[in-house]
Structure formats: C-alpha cells, structure tokens
Design a protein around this motif. Sequence first.
Motif: not given
Length: 250
Positions: A72-79, A154-155, A169-170, A160-166
Amino acid sequence: MSHLTVLRSYAQKRNPAKLPPSLLFSHTDTTITIFDCYPKALFHFLVLPRPSPTLSVFDLASLRTLLRGDKQRARDVLLLLRAEGARVRTSIEEEMRARYGFAWPVWTGFHAVPSLEHVHLHVISADLCAPALKNKKHYNSFHPKLGYFLHLDTVLEWFDAEPSYYDSMSQLKKSRYEPLVKEDLVCFHCARVMHNMPTLKAHLQEEWDTLRAKATSARTKRKLENEATTADAPPPKKVAVDVRASEGET
DNA sequence: GTTCTAGAAC
DNA sequence: GTTCTAGAAC
C-alpha cells in the motif's frame, strides 16, 4: 560521494531550494524534480520521492525495493510520483509550445534495471533527439514498446492484478530485462530497423522535424480558415506561401 | 551513470 | 582508412 548514489543525496536534502538552480526544477513536501544531467530528449526530468519517517532511503533504493516493501505504501509513493509527473508534463507542454510552436507526447516511467540508486521517475519528451543519447542502451532503455521502459501506468496496473502477478513483476529480474537493451534499433515512430546509432539519430531528427512541420502547418491552416471567416481580416500573404510549401512535403 | 579505446565492421 | 560498437575502467 559516489556517482551511483548522487540521486539519493539530492532526495535527502533537508532544504531542496538550496540545490543549484541548474539542477533543481521544482520540489514538494514529498518529491524533488531535477533536470537530468545527460538529457536523452529535448525535455528530460527526474522526479525523486523524498524519504520520510515511514519511508526510508532503503525502501527507496530502487523501484524493486519499493515494490517489494509494503504494497500500500508503494502504491502511495507511485501515486505521488504520478501527480508530480503530471505537473511536470504540463510544464513541459507549455515550454514545447513556447519554444517550438507545438506540443508532442511526453512519457513517464522507470527503467526496469536502473543504473543509479534511488527511485527516479523519468519524465521525457517523445523525441529522443539529444546529444547525450549516444548508444544502443540509451535508446532502447527509452523505447516505449520494447519493455525495458516501464510506463508508470503499467506499473500501477500490477497492483490491481493477481497477487502472484504482482509478486512476479515486482522482482524486476535483470535476466529478463537486460537482454532487451541489446535488441535491434527500431524507430519508435515508424518501426523501421536502423543499422547503427548515427543513422538512427539522423532518422529520429527527421521524424521529429516532420512531426513539427505537420503540427505547425495544421495550425497555420486553421488560423487561415478562421481569418477567412472574419470580414475585416487582412490577407495573410506571407503565411499562405509557407502553408503551400510545407503541405507539398507530405 | 560516463569516458575511453581496441578491434570489429564497413 | 575511417566509422562504429561494446567492454573495461572509473
């Protein structure tokens, strides 16, 4: 100070306003935007997230470390980076119109395998016409479709994709991305393969010149049509000649 | 990340 | 002979 950690040193500044004006473009409580020292396009900025009590320089070492920390923190930084990137893009577009008479696309994204420590969002104009763009890696690392340049949106979709996909990719595996920059030189405008860098650079310049000619002739045409509907408008003879000349090229 | 340069490519 | 690339050094 090592050149590999120079971005971190900027991001850690308590008072970014003291950075040299030739380096600092703007800053907020959470971000610092600098001019890229070796711009690979007519406009090229880096947006750096600033560390805070809940976001250490270790979390911000790279996109990889950020994504593999608290999600969640990572998403906040990206936003935050997206919001600031959008403001920078607006400034770029204003400057494009002021300097060149038209605005063309701007890309915002990350290199999959960064060379410098500390997360940095590239905000770069879609021309790739600049003296510092010298070799195949430089070019391919910004090619918008090759895959090495990770568009910010894209990142954000990974979240929002499957956790396994995240999780997959990460990892941002070098083995997956490093071979990409060695691929053939393909023009991002027309997909033609260029056989060496000097040829590619000359071609990119031509593509941008064409883009500009089309944009400015379209604008002149609109202007003429508007003036034609205005009874008291003087006949713009000199401009009309320019329009014929540029339309003949296409 | 850049610079330098040997040797490959032309 | 000159241009260009790519790996080593920094």
